[in-house]
Write a protein that holds these residues in place. Structure first.
Motif, PDB file in Angstrom:
ATOM      1  N   LEU A   1     -43.110  22.265   4.075  1.00 17.44           N
ATOM      2  CA  LEU A   1     -42.434  21.751   3.427  1.00 17.44           C
ATOM      3  C   LEU A   1     -41.713  20.825   2.424  1.00 17.44           C
ATOM      4  CD1 LEU A   1     -39.508  22.005   6.031  1.00 17.44           C
ATOM      5  CD2 LEU A   1     -40.340  24.239   4.261  1.00 17.44           C
ATOM      6  N   ARG A   2     -42.475  20.448   2.767  1.00 16.59           N
ATOM      7  CA  ARG A   2     -42.940  18.714   1.456  1.00 16.59           C
ATOM      8  C   ARG A   2     -43.872  18.777   0.385  1.00 16.59           C
ATOM      9  NH1 ARG A   2     -42.977  15.361   6.331  1.00 16.59           N
ATOM     10  NH2 ARG A   2     -45.273  15.407   6.278  1.00 16.59           N
ATOM     11  N   ALA A   3     -44.652  20.207   0.800  1.00 14.53           N
ATOM     12  CA  ALA A   3     -45.831  20.549   0.279  1.00 14.53           C
ATOM     13  C   ALA A   3     -44.854  21.053  -0.808  1.00 14.53           C
ATOM     14  CB  ALA A   3     -46.985  21.436   0.210  1.00 14.53           C
ATOM     15  N   LEU A   4     -44.860  22.322  -0.618  1.00 19.67           N
ATOM     16  CA  LEU A   4     -44.003  23.165  -1.351  1.00 19.67           C
ATOM     17  C   LEU A   4     -43.468  22.486  -2.111  1.00 19.67           C
ATOM     18  CD1 LEU A   4     -42.417  25.719   1.369  1.00 19.67           C
ATOM     19  CD2 LEU A   4     -45.033  25.899  -0.406  1.00 19.67           C
ATOM     20  N   GLU A   5     -42.039  21.429  -1.882  1.00 19.45           N
ATOM     21  CA  GLU A   5     -41.523  20.364  -2.983  1.00 19.45           C
ATOM     22  C   GLU A   5     -41.929  19.866  -3.374  1.00 19.45           C
ATOM     23  OE1 GLU A   5     -37.460  19.448  -3.896  1.00 19.45           O
ATOM     24  OE2 GLU A   5     -38.105  21.296  -2.421  1.00 19.45           O
ATOM     25  N   LEU A   7     -44.913  21.214  -4.845  1.00 18.37           N
ATOM     26  CA  LEU A   7     -45.542  22.271  -5.855  1.00 18.37           C
ATOM     27  C   LEU A   7     -43.831  23.046  -7.224  1.00 18.37           C
ATOM     28  CD1 LEU A   7     -47.613  24.457  -3.895  1.00 18.37           C
ATOM     29  CD2 LEU A   7     -47.964  23.098  -5.796  1.00 18.37           C
ATOM     30  N   ARG A   8     -42.751  22.553  -6.299  1.00 14.91           N
ATOM     31  CA  ARG A   8     -41.742  22.863  -6.619  1.00 14.91           C
ATOM     32  C   ARG A   8     -41.138  21.316  -8.284  1.00 14.91           C
ATOM     33  NH1 ARG A   8     -36.933  21.799  -7.454  1.00 14.91           N
ATOM     34  NH2 ARG A   8     -36.729  20.264  -5.814  1.00 14.91           N
ATOM     35  N   ILE A   9     -41.462  20.565  -7.945  1.00 17.40           N
ATOM     36  CA  ILE A   9     -41.348  19.523  -8.508  1.00 17.40           C
ATOM     37  C   ILE A   9     -42.269  19.285  -9.516  1.00 17.40           C
ATOM     38  CG2 ILE A   9     -41.303  16.909  -8.979  1.00 17.40           C
ATOM     39  CD1 ILE A   9     -39.976  16.949  -5.553  1.00 17.40           C
ATOM     40  N   ASN A  10     -43.670  19.657  -9.531  1.00 17.38           N
ATOM     41  CA  ASN A  10     -44.100  19.323 -10.465  1.00 17.38           C
ATOM     42  C   ASN A  10     -44.827  20.554 -11.101  1.00 17.38           C
ATOM     43  OD1 ASN A  10     -45.180  17.365 -10.552  1.00 17.38           O
ATOM     44  ND2 ASN A  10     -45.295  17.324  -7.857  1.00 17.38           N
ATOM     45  N   GLN A  11     -43.982  21.569 -11.257  1.00 17.94           N
ATOM     46  CA  GLN A  11     -43.981  23.413 -11.803  1.00 17.94           C
ATOM     47  C   GLN A  11     -43.652  22.274 -13.650  1.00 17.94           C
ATOM     48  OE1 GLN A  11     -41.414  26.547 -11.188  1.00 17.94           O
ATOM     49  NE2 GLN A  11     -43.828  28.282 -11.606  1.00 17.94           N
ATOM     50  N   ASN A  12     -44.753  23.557 -14.270  1.00 18.47           N
ATOM     51  CA  ASN A  12     -44.905  23.144 -16.213  1.00 18.47           C
ATOM     52  C   ASN A  12     -43.142  24.436 -16.442  1.00 18.47           C
ATOM     53  OD1 ASN A  12     -47.234  21.334 -16.054  1.00 18.47           O
ATOM     54  ND2 ASN A  12     -48.119  23.722 -16.262  1.00 18.47           N
ATOM     55  N   SER A  42     -35.666  33.860  -2.062  1.00 20.46           N
ATOM     56  CA  SER A  42     -36.025  32.807  -1.514  1.00 20.46           C
ATOM     57  C   SER A  42     -34.464  32.154  -2.109  1.00 20.46           C
ATOM     58  CB  SER A  42     -36.799  32.127  -1.998  1.00 20.46           C
ATOM     59  OG  SER A  42     -37.807  32.974  -0.789  1.00 20.46           O
ATOM     60  N   GLU A  43     -33.212  31.570  -1.666  1.00 20.38           N
ATOM     61  CA  GLU A  43     -32.660  30.704  -1.914  1.00 20.38           C
ATOM     62  C   GLU A  43     -33.329  29.426  -2.377  1.00 20.38           C
ATOM     63  OE1 GLU A  43     -28.466  28.998  -0.880  1.00 20.38           O
ATOM     64  OE2 GLU A  43     -29.548  30.125   1.033  1.00 20.38           O
ATOM     65  N   LYS A  44     -34.126  28.604  -2.045  1.00 19.43           N
ATOM     66  CA  LYS A  44     -35.019  27.304  -2.814  1.00 19.43           C
ATOM     67  C   LYS A  44     -35.549  28.140  -3.368  1.00 19.43           C
ATOM     68  CE  LYS A  44     -35.666  22.448  -0.675  1.00 19.43           C
ATOM     69  NZ  LYS A  44     -35.244  21.785   0.127  1.00 19.43           N
ATOM     70  N   TYR A  45     -36.798  28.206  -3.466  1.00 22.86           N
ATOM     71  CA  TYR A  45     -37.477  28.909  -4.238  1.00 22.86           C
ATOM     72  C   TYR A  45     -37.986  30.269  -5.179  1.00 22.86           C
ATOM     73  CZ  TYR A  45     -39.474  24.282  -1.322  1.00 22.86           C
ATOM     74  OH  TYR A  45     -38.800  23.060  -0.616  1.00 22.86           O
ATOM     75  N   GLY A  46     -36.685  30.511  -5.021  1.00 23.65           N
ATOM     76  CA  GLY A  46     -37.191  32.290  -5.951  1.00 23.65           C
ATOM     77  C   GLY A  46     -37.495  32.106  -7.480  1.00 23.65           C
ATOM     78  N   ALA A  47     -36.635  30.682  -8.193  1.00 25.27           N
ATOM     79  CA  ALA A  47     -37.202  30.509  -8.973  1.00 25.27           C
ATOM     80  C   ALA A  47     -37.873  29.727  -9.717  1.00 25.27           C
ATOM     81  CB  ALA A  47     -35.843  29.288  -9.631  1.00 25.27           C
ATOM     82  N   THR A  48     -38.441  29.373  -8.085  1.00 28.76           N
ATOM     83  CA  THR A  48     -40.144  28.576  -8.549  1.00 28.76           C
ATOM     84  C   THR A  48     -41.281  29.745  -8.812  1.00 28.76           C
ATOM     85  OG1 THR A  48     -39.179  26.189  -8.152  1.00 28.76           O
ATOM     86  CG2 THR A  48     -41.587  27.398  -7.596  1.00 28.76           C
TER      87      THR A  48
END
Length: 280
Positions: A1-5, A7-12, A42-48
């Motif tokens: 989960l930390r890894a997914l987070e 990636l979310r934060i560091n997406q261009n 997905s609720e949290k990562y769908g936009a990513t």
């Protein structure tokens, strides 16, 4: 989960990651989320996930290429992007992704050599490359399972298996990286070849059994890693998982603690090979 987070934060903003090989990095990012069951819904990562998929779709040209195919990196990128788009279509069934997938996998089918191998820039000369072939095999299997209707896809997969078998060393079950007798044959390369054959329906073949036997001496040690450790462990972990039983549990008992212990607090990892080279 930390890894997914992380990636979310560091997406261009454009949906990619990093500054180099952005198409391939977007593909790997998509695959990471899909592997955790995260889709565009997905609720949290769908936009990513959606931004990353949109980025790849926009990068594909009319011939089906996602990157420049006249470069080594571009050839790898094509396979990784096809893999990602195929998995995305398979899990979301977004209708517009089907044609993107089929155009992309057609590039792989057309880029295959007569004997089933793949080379940089999809060259059709004497050289073939196990590493590149492994990504193409993963991509073709993903497209096949997702329902790609390209003529010749199944035949291309079977030819790829024969190519992998052709470079196995009879004496120990390992596989050559490129040409027979003219390149290295490490655990990493054996992992590529074995996983390719497992995915393409040949898990019970003698060549796979010999390859798994060779991989029996592989280990996962952050302080004493092999060359290109992340690449090696990516493939070896999957071969062991497909093998199952004690072989998988013994490997996972090494692998999981190493990756948990060495994750950075922000969710990222530093490559153990890079750390050693820098003397840190």
């Amino acid at each position: 989960l930390r890894a997914l987070e992380w990636l979310r934060i560091n997406q261009n903003q454009d949906g990619s990651w990093g500054t180099n090989d952005k198409e391939a990095m977007a593909g790997l990012g998509i695959l990471t989320y899909l592997a955790h069951g995260e889709t565009t819904a997905s609720e949290k990562y769908g936009a990513t996930v959606e931004r990353a998929i949109r980025y790849l779709v926009a990068r594909q040209n009319e011939t089906g290429a996602f990157d420049k195919l006249d470069t080594t990196a571009g050839t790898y990128s094509q396979a990784i992007c096809v893999y990602a788009v195929s998995e995305a279509y398979g899990m979301t069934r977004i209708p517009s992704l089907k044609s993107v997938m089929e155009k992309g996998v057609q590039v792989l089918i057309d880029g295959q050599q007569a004997k089933g191998g793949y080379d940089y820039k999809f060259a059709k000369g004497a050289r073939r490359d196990t590493s590149l072939g492994g990504w193409c095999c993963q991509a073709m299997k993903a497209a096949y399972i997702a329902g790609a209707e390209n003529a010749g896809l199944h035949d291309a997969m079977e030819k790829a298996v024969q190519d992998m078998k052709s470079v196995q060393k009879a004496e120990d079950g390992s596989f050559y990286y490129s040409q027979i007798g003219g390149s290295h044959s490490t655990h990493s390369i054996a992992g590529v070849a074995v996983l390719s054959m497992q995915l393409l329906g040949h898990a019970g073949d003698e060549e796979v059994k010999k390859g798994l036997n060779f991989l029996g001496s592989a280990d996962c040690n952050w302080k004493n890693p092999p060359e290109w450790p992340m690449y090696a462990w990516y493939y070896i972990s999957q071969t062991k998982f497909h093998q199952g039983g004690a072989n998988w549990s013994n490997w996972n008992n090494q692998f999981a603690p190493q990756f948990i212990r060495n994750q950075n607090p922000d969710g990222s990892w530093n490559s153990p090979g890079l750390a050693l080279k820098e003397g840190t």
